[in-house]
Design an enzyme around this catalytic site. Structure first.
Site, PDB file in Angstrom:
ATOM      1  N   LYS A  73      -5.596  37.647  -6.744  1.00 46.54           N
ATOM      2  CA  LYS A  73      -5.703  39.095  -6.494  1.00 46.54           C
ATOM      3  C   LYS A  73      -6.622  39.355  -5.292  1.00 46.54           C
ATOM      4  O   LYS A  73      -6.219  39.121  -4.174  1.00 46.54           O
ATOM      5  CB  LYS A  73      -6.125  39.775  -7.781  1.00 46.54           C
ATOM      6  N   HIS A 131      -9.603  42.125 -11.907  1.00 48.17           N
ATOM      7  CA  HIS A 131      -9.469  43.255 -10.970  1.00 48.17           C
ATOM      8  C   HIS A 131     -10.807  43.818 -10.510  1.00 48.17           C
ATOM      9  O   HIS A 131     -10.841  44.781  -9.753  1.00 48.17           O
ATOM     10  CB  HIS A 131      -8.623  44.355 -11.606  1.00 48.17           C
ATOM     11  N   SER A 172      -6.078  46.328 -16.169  1.00 50.59           N
ATOM     12  CA  SER A 172      -5.103  46.060 -15.116  1.00 50.59           C
ATOM     13  C   SER A 172      -4.074  47.170 -14.928  1.00 50.59           C
ATOM     14  O   SER A 172      -3.550  47.325 -13.830  1.00 50.59           O
ATOM     15  CB  SER A 172      -4.397  44.730 -15.369  1.00 50.59           C
TER      16      SER A 172
HETATM   17  C1  LIG Z   1      -3.202  38.849 -13.201  1.00 48.61           C
HETATM   18  C2  LIG Z   1      -4.034  38.792 -14.420  1.00 48.61           C
HETATM   19  C3  LIG Z   1      -4.141  37.620 -15.170  1.00 48.61           C
HETATM   20  C4  LIG Z   1      -3.291  36.409 -14.882  1.00 48.61           C
HETATM   21  O1  LIG Z   1      -3.678  35.766 -13.732  1.00 48.61           O
HETATM   22  P1  LIG Z   1      -2.615  34.847 -12.970  1.00 48.61           P
HETATM   23  O2  LIG Z   1      -3.441  34.003 -12.094  1.00 48.61           O
HETATM   24  O3  LIG Z   1      -1.713  35.774 -12.234  1.00 48.61           O
HETATM   25  O4  LIG Z   1      -1.888  34.074 -14.029  1.00 48.61           O
HETATM   26  C5  LIG Z   1      -5.011  37.600 -16.221  1.00 48.61           C
HETATM   27  N1  LIG Z   1      -5.734  38.690 -16.555  1.00 48.61           N
HETATM   28  C6  LIG Z   1      -5.638  39.843 -15.874  1.00 48.61           C
HETATM   29  C7  LIG Z   1      -6.462  41.013 -16.288  1.00 48.61           C
HETATM   30  C8  LIG Z   1      -4.780  39.931 -14.794  1.00 48.61           C
HETATM   31  O5  LIG Z   1      -4.644  41.068 -14.143  1.00 48.61           O
END
Ligand SMILES: *Cc1c(COP(=O)(O)O)cnc(C)c1O
Length: 404
Positions: free
Chosen positions: A239, A207, A179
Site C-alpha cells: 500500500k 492503511h 480499510s
Molecule cells: C490489504 C490488507 C491486508 C492484506 O495485505 P496483502 O499484502 O494485500 O495481502 C491486510 N489487512 C488490511 C487491513 C489490508 O488493507
C-alpha cells in the site's frame, strides 16, 4: 464442467442478480494518477498506493539493481535458503522504523495475519475482533481454532464485557485505519484493556503506516503507543510503500515464535529479494517525504469539504478517542450509497466520465453499506479532486432519476 459443479452457473447468476458480480479491469500502465484502461487515460481514485511510490524512480531502480544482484526468484522459503541479505536488512530497517525489537517479513499481508493468529492461538483461547476488520484478520481468527468473538465497530464497552466472560489466552485484534471506512480504531482504549498478561493486542495498520505520523510511523506512532501497549503490529508493503509483501513487528520472543510456528511463514517461498531492495528504497522515501503526507491530508480535507457541500455522505474519519481534526485524516474517503446495484451504476458513470472509483459491496462491507471507496494519493492535484466532485454530483443525481 463436470456434473458435480453444474450448480456453479446458477450460483453465478444469483451473484449477478444481486448486483454483487465482481470482475477485473485490465490496466496497461504503471500505477499512478492516470491509468491506461481500454485505450483511455483515466484518473485513478481507487489505488492503495497512497504516497505515489509504486512507480517512483528510486524504487524502480532499486528493484532493477536488486534483480541484477539477486536474480528474480528467491529459490525457497526463508528457513531453507531463500532468506537473503536484502530481506534481512529490510527487517532490521522495519524494526527501527516501527520502534520494535524485531520485524519479520511475510509474503503477503493476508498470510501475515493468518500466520500470527494460527501460531499464537488455539483451542481454549479466545480472539476478539472488530466487526469491520479486514477479511484476513477474520479468517486468521477463525482458522486459529480459538473461540471467535466479534464486537460492534469500535465498541470498547461491548468488548470489555466479552473479555470478562472469556478464559485462556485472549487476543484483541483490530485494523488501525479501517480499510473500507477510513476511520480509526480506538487504540488507546483497546491498549488499556489489553494491559494484562493473558490479554494481548494486535493492530493491522495496513492503511495507517506511511500515511500518518511525522515520519509515517502510522496510527500507533500518532497516539504514542509502543511495543508494550501494542505487542503485535502488522504492516503491509503493497500500500503506502508501493511494493509488495508485509511484516509483523514486535518482541524478540514474538518473532522467534513466528519463525518456529507460523505456517504461512514456514511453508511458502520468500518474496523476491529485489522486492525487498525496492522496499528499502521506498522506506527511505516514506520516512523522508513528509510532504506526501501533508499533501494527502490537505487533499482529503478538500474532498471532504466538497462532498459535504454536495450533501454526500462521507464516513466518520476518526475513532472515539481521537479529535475530529484534519491533522488525522486517512487516505480512504468513501461515499456511502447503500444499494449495491446503484453503487455499481454510479461507479460506471464515473468511469465513463474518466474517473476510476471502485464500488465496494457486501460481503466486503455490511449489507446495505455499499459505497464508492474513494482513495487519494499524494500525487493528485487539487483540480483532480474538484473534477471528481463535479462528476460524483452528476453521476449520483443522474442515477437518482433512473433508479429512484
Ligand atoms: C490489504 C490488507 C491486508 C492484506 O495485505 P496483502 O499484502 O494485500 O495481502 C491486510 N489487512 C488490511 C487491513 C489490508 O488493507
Amino acid at each position: 464442467m463436470t456434473a458435480a459443479f453444474s450448480h456453479l452457473s446458477v450460483e453465478l447468476q444469483t451473484i449477478a442478480a444481486a448486483g454483487l458480480y465482481r470482475s477485473r479491469r485490465v490496466i496497461d500502465s504503471p500505477q499512478g494518477i492516470y491509468l491506461q484502461l481500454e485505450g483511455r487515460s483515466i484518473v485513478n481514485f481507487c489505488s492503495n498506493d497512497y504516497l505515489g511510490l509504486a512507480n517512483h524512480p528510486e524504487v524502480v531502480s532499486a528493484f532493477k539493481a536488486g534483480v541484477d544482484q539477486y536474480g528474480v526468484g528467491s529459490g525457497s522459503a526463508h528457513l531453507i535458503c531463500g532468506h537473503s541479505r536484502a530481506h534481512h536488512a529490510l527487517e532490521e530497517e522495519l524494526a527501527a522504523f516501527t520502534d520494535r525489537d524485531r520485524a519479520l517479513l511475510f509474503s503477503t499481508g493476508y498470510m501475515a495475519n493468518v500466520g500470527v493468529m494460527t501460531a499464537l492461538l488455539g483451542r481454549g483461547d479466545a480472539v476478539f475482533e472488530d466487526r469491520l476488520n479486514h477479511a484476513s484478520l477474520l479468517d486468521g481468527g477463525l482458522m486459529s481454532g480459538a473461540r471467535f468473538k466479534r464486537y460492534a465497530h469500535a465498541d470498547v464497552e461491548q468488548l470489555k464485557q466479552q473479555l470478562a466472560r472469556a478464559t485462556g489466552h485472549k487476543l484483541i485484534v483490530t485494523d488501525g485505519v479501517f480499510s473500507m471506512d477510513g476511520d480509526f480504531a480506538p487504540l488507546k482504549a483497546l491498549a488499556a484493556l489489553a494491559e494484562s498478561a493473558t490479554t494481548g493486542l494486535m493492530v493491522d495498520d495496513a492503511h495507517g503506516l506511511g500515511v500518518l505520523g511525522q515520519k509515517g510511523g502510522g496510527l500507533l506512532d500518532c497516539l504514542g503507543l509502543n511495543q508494550d501497549d501494542v505487542p503485535i503490529l502488522m504492516g503491509t508493503l503493497g500500500k503506502s510503500f508501493g511494493t509488495f509483501g508485509a511484516f509483523i513487528a514486535g518482541s524478540d520472543d514474538l518473532i522467534e515464535t513466528l519463525i518456529q510456528k507460523a505456517r504461512t511463514y514456514i511453508y511458502t517461498t520468500a518474496l523476491p529479494a529485489a522486492v525487498a531492495e525496492a522496499t528499502r528504497a521506498s522506506l527511505k522515501r516514506v520516512i523522508a517525504d513528509n510532504w506526501r503526507r501533508e499533501r494527502l491530508r490537505s487533499l482529503a480535507g478538500r474532498f471532504r469539504r466538497g462532498a459535504e457541500q454536495l450533501g454526500l455522505e462521507c464516513c466518520q474519519s476518526s475513532g472515539d478517542s481521537l479529535e475530529q481534526n484534519e491533522s488525522l485524516l486517512s487516505a480512504i474517503q468513501p461515499i456511502i450509497i447503500g444499494d449495491s446495484q446503484r453503487t455499481v451504476e454510479i461507479s460506471t458513470r464515473l468511469l465513463n466520465a474518466g474517473f476510476l472509483v471502485s464500488a465496494i459491496r457486501p460481503p466486503t462491507v455490511p449489507k446495505g453499506g455499499a459505497r464508492l471507496r474513494v482513495t487519494l494519493s499524494a500525487l493528485h492535484e487539487e483540480q483532480h479532486i474538484d473534477q471528481l466532485l463535479v462528476a460524483l454530483d452528476q453521476a449520483i443525481n443522474v442515477s437518482n432519476v433512473i433508479t429512484p
